[in-house]
Design a protein around this motif. Structure first.
Motif, PDB file in Angstrom:
ATOM      1  N   LYS A   2       0.817  -1.133   0.440  1.00 15.75           N
ATOM      2  CA  LYS A   2      -0.098   0.231   0.135  1.00 15.75           C
ATOM      3  C   LYS A   2       1.209   1.207  -0.191  1.00 15.75           C
ATOM      4  CE  LYS A   2      -2.117  -1.488   3.585  1.00 15.75           C
ATOM      5  NZ  LYS A   2      -3.192  -1.384   4.756  1.00 15.75           N
ATOM      6  N   LEU A   3       0.719   2.450  -0.886  1.00 15.53           N
ATOM      7  CA  LEU A   3       0.895   3.115  -1.392  1.00 15.53           C
ATOM      8  C   LEU A   3       0.504   4.464  -0.855  1.00 15.53           C
ATOM      9  CD1 LEU A   3       3.381   2.938  -4.176  1.00 15.53           C
ATOM     10  CD2 LEU A   3       4.115   1.768  -2.261  1.00 15.53           C
ATOM     11  N   LEU A  78       5.898   5.555   2.062  1.00 16.92           N
ATOM     12  CA  LEU A  78       4.888   7.011   1.966  1.00 16.92           C
ATOM     13  C   LEU A  78       5.878   7.362   0.545  1.00 16.92           C
ATOM     14  CD1 LEU A  78       4.228   9.469   2.518  1.00 16.92           C
ATOM     15  CD2 LEU A  78       5.193   9.857   4.249  1.00 16.92           C
ATOM     16  N   LEU A  79       5.897   8.345  -0.657  1.00 13.01           N
ATOM     17  CA  LEU A  79       6.818   8.628  -1.094  1.00 13.01           C
ATOM     18  C   LEU A  79       6.196   9.915  -1.786  1.00 13.01           C
ATOM     19  CD1 LEU A  79       6.306   5.814  -3.681  1.00 13.01           C
ATOM     20  CD2 LEU A  79       8.473   5.448  -2.022  1.00 13.01           C
ATOM     21  N   SER A  80       7.327  10.567  -1.867  1.00 14.90           N
ATOM     22  CA  SER A  80       7.032  11.996  -2.038  1.00 14.90           C
ATOM     23  C   SER A  80       8.785  12.116  -3.544  1.00 14.90           C
ATOM     24  CB  SER A  80       8.359  12.885  -1.559  1.00 14.90           C
ATOM     25  OG  SER A  80       8.239  13.748  -1.151  1.00 14.90           O
ATOM     26  N   PHE A  81       7.123  12.771  -4.704  1.00 14.18           N
ATOM     27  CA  PHE A  81       7.792  12.672  -5.645  1.00 14.18           C
ATOM     28  C   PHE A  81       8.061  14.477  -6.162  1.00 14.18           C
ATOM     29  CE2 PHE A  81       6.525   8.665  -6.834  1.00 14.18           C
ATOM     30  CZ  PHE A  81       7.408   8.326  -6.785  1.00 14.18           C
ATOM     31  N   PRO A  89       8.874  15.103  10.356  1.00 12.88           N
ATOM     32  CA  PRO A  89       8.621  13.434  10.637  1.00 12.88           C
ATOM     33  C   PRO A  89       8.189  12.672  11.576  1.00 12.88           C
ATOM     34  CG  PRO A  89       9.942  15.553  11.735  1.00 12.88           C
ATOM     35  CD  PRO A  89       9.044  16.426  10.844  1.00 12.88           C
ATOM     36  N   GLU A  90       7.219  13.428  11.811  1.00 13.64           N
ATOM     37  CA  GLU A  90       5.520  11.919  12.854  1.00 13.64           C
ATOM     38  C   GLU A  90       5.442  10.681  11.420  1.00 13.64           C
ATOM     39  OE1 GLU A  90       2.116  13.349  14.904  1.00 13.64           O
ATOM     40  OE2 GLU A  90       2.756  15.163  14.036  1.00 13.64           O
ATOM     41  N   LEU A  91       5.040  11.295  10.402  1.00 16.30           N
ATOM     42  CA  LEU A  91       4.292  11.074   8.743  1.00 16.30           C
ATOM     43  C   LEU A  91       6.205  10.015   8.534  1.00 16.30           C
ATOM     44  CD1 LEU A  91       2.541  13.725   6.995  1.00 16.30           C
ATOM     45  CD2 LEU A  91       1.807  11.421   7.982  1.00 16.30           C
ATOM     46  N   LEU A  92       6.470  10.325   8.539  1.00 16.35           N
ATOM     47  CA  LEU A  92       7.933   9.475   8.073  1.00 16.35           C
ATOM     48  C   LEU A  92       8.098   8.142   8.922  1.00 16.35           C
ATOM     49  CD1 LEU A  92      10.712  12.158   7.651  1.00 16.35           C
ATOM     50  CD2 LEU A  92       9.060  11.491   5.754  1.00 16.35           C
ATOM     51  N   GLU A  93       8.335   8.423  10.036  1.00 16.28           N
ATOM     52  CA  GLU A  93       7.426   7.093  10.750  1.00 16.28           C
ATOM     53  C   GLU A  93       6.587   6.020  10.965  1.00 16.28           C
ATOM     54  OE1 GLU A  93       7.834   8.703  14.711  1.00 16.28           O
ATOM     55  OE2 GLU A  93       9.645   8.694  14.252  1.00 16.28           O
ATOM     56  N   LEU A  94       5.642   6.358   9.780  1.00 11.80           N
ATOM     57  CA  LEU A  94       4.048   6.230   9.730  1.00 11.80           C
ATOM     58  C   LEU A  94       4.279   4.596   8.504  1.00 11.80           C
ATOM     59  CD1 LEU A  94       1.406   8.704  10.064  1.00 11.80           C
ATOM     60  CD2 LEU A  94       2.104   7.045  11.614  1.00 11.80           C
ATOM     61  N   PRO A  95       5.388   4.289   7.625  1.00  8.01           N
ATOM     62  CA  PRO A  95       5.485   3.460   6.765  1.00  8.01           C
ATOM     63  C   PRO A  95       5.907   2.338   6.916  1.00  8.01           C
ATOM     64  CG  PRO A  95       6.230   5.228   5.654  1.00  8.01           C
ATOM     65  CD  PRO A  95       5.920   6.024   6.734  1.00  8.01           C
ATOM     66  N   ASP A  96       5.425   1.209   6.840  1.00  8.48           N
ATOM     67  CA  ASP A  96       6.353  -0.265   7.360  1.00  8.48           C
ATOM     68  C   ASP A  96       7.645  -0.379   7.048  1.00  8.48           C
ATOM     69  OD1 ASP A  96       6.210  -2.640   8.855  1.00  8.48           O
ATOM     70  OD2 ASP A  96       6.053  -3.508   7.085  1.00  8.48           O
ATOM     71  N   LYS A  97       7.653  -0.103   5.551  1.00  7.35           N
ATOM     72  CA  LYS A  97       9.133   0.051   4.506  1.00  7.35           C
ATOM     73  C   LYS A  97      10.191   1.232   4.276  1.00  7.35           C
ATOM     74  CE  LYS A  97       7.130  -4.567   2.947  1.00  7.35           C
ATOM     75  NZ  LYS A  97       8.451  -5.211   3.532  1.00  7.35           N
ATOM     76  N   ALA A  99       9.871   5.884   3.935  1.00  8.24           N
ATOM     77  CA  ALA A  99       9.678   6.493   3.209  1.00  8.24           C
ATOM     78  C   ALA A  99      10.916   7.402   2.602  1.00  8.24           C
ATOM     79  CB  ALA A  99       9.237   8.176   4.471  1.00  8.24           C
ATOM     80  N   LEU A 100      10.284   7.273   1.109  1.00  8.35           N
ATOM     81  CA  LEU A 100      11.394   8.461   0.307  1.00  8.35           C
ATOM     82  C   LEU A 100      10.988   9.370  -0.826  1.00  8.35           C
ATOM     83  CD1 LEU A 100      11.393   4.290  -0.158  1.00  8.35           C
ATOM     84  CD2 LEU A 100      12.939   4.975  -0.735  1.00  8.35           C
TER      85      LEU A 100
END
Length: 298
Positions: A2-3, A78-81, A89-97, A99-100
């Protein structure tokens, strides 16, 4: 997998296309409303989301209700383009694999804002695209993959952005299967070997005629169409210089040296003006304007 994706501009559009081509499941896209003061020359992430029936929001991912939405999705990545907001930072910690982010330079060089424009303005001969993990500090996390592109002396920032766009897709095409399989490498970023640049405002396009002709030329091609353009003033009236070229020679900085071709003195060399536009007027050939050899730009 899930992305959740934060995306804007052509890089965002093309990278989402590539992920869909590879069969990725995108749960939610965060993008931006187009600014009424900005020339919109790039593809619409919002329209891409609508065409593919992917839920999207134009409110900031950092808003409390959106942080909760991401938490409920529990994304793998979580991907950012080319998303324009720093992600908390709290969002960066949420994805299991992880945040890029896909950044438009060959990191660690040109961390920060508008890296393509800065690379052209500074006369670089190459830049690139880099996929890296996100951390609290901007463009500072471990590198997964990157691709270089060349910058020709005649390239504008728009030309280079097209090259970076293709490099971004190339990087994602290579890296995504490895990320999914869990075997993508991580190279620590050496920030001391790089550089950081902030955003640019239209006022930053003011020409300093005491600089060399090459430096002024690089500024012009770094902010020409579709950007606001480099400018100077003549008798208090603003003149945008859309294209020019540096020449050998000498003259007083800002002073008209010849009319046809229209050459201006700089701190080192001459600058031949090609396409110009007075504030409120139409873009035209520089030689079509009624300049005189007594004119001096400031």
């Amino acid at each position: 997998m899930k992305l959740v994706i934060c995306a804007y501009h052509n890089v965002g559009y093309r990278c989402i296309e590539e992920l869909l081509r590879q069969g990725a499941e995108i749960s939610l896209i965060f993008t931006h409303e187009d600014s009424p003061t900005e020339q919109i020359w790039f593809s619409s992430v919002r329209e891409l989301a609508e065409a593919n029936k992917i839920p999207y929001l134009t409110s900031s991912i950092n808003e409390p209700e959106n942080i909760q939405r991401v938490r409920q999705i529990a994304p793998d990545f979580l991907l950012s383009f080319y998303y324009r907001n720093m992600i908390k930072p709290e969002l960066l910690e949420l994805p299991d694999k992880g945040a890029l982010n896909l950044h438009g330079s060959y990191l660690p060089k040109y961390r920060g804002r508008v890296p393509v424009n800065w690379a052209v303005i500074n006369g670089e001969t190459e830049t690139g695209a880099t996929l890296h993990y996100m951390v609290a500090k901007p463009d500072a996390g471990d590198i997964v993959d990157q691709e270089k592109v060349g910058i020709a002396f005649t390239d504008t920032a728009h030309d280079v952005f097209g090259k970076v766009n293709e490099a971004a897709v190339t990087v994602l095409r290579r890296a995504w299967p490895r990320l999914v399989d869990g075997n993508a490498g991580r190279i620590p970023m050496d920030l001391a070997a790089g550089s950081y640049f902030g955003g640019r405002k239209p006022e930053d396009g003011r020409i300093d005629w005491t600089k060399s002709a090459v430096e002024i030329y690089n500024l012009i091609r770094g902010v020409t169409h579709p950007y606001p353009g480099a400018f100077t003033k003549l008798s208090g009236k603003k003149l945008i210089v859309w294209s020019a070229r540096p020449l050998a020679g000498s003259g007083t900085p800002g002073q008209v040296v010849s009319l046809n071709p229209l050459c201006i003195g700089t701190g080192n060399g001459l600058l031949e003006l090609h396409r110009v536009q007075f504030d409120g007027g139409q873009e035209t050939e520089a030689t079509a304007c009624l300049f005189t050899e007594s004119d001096r730009f400031a």
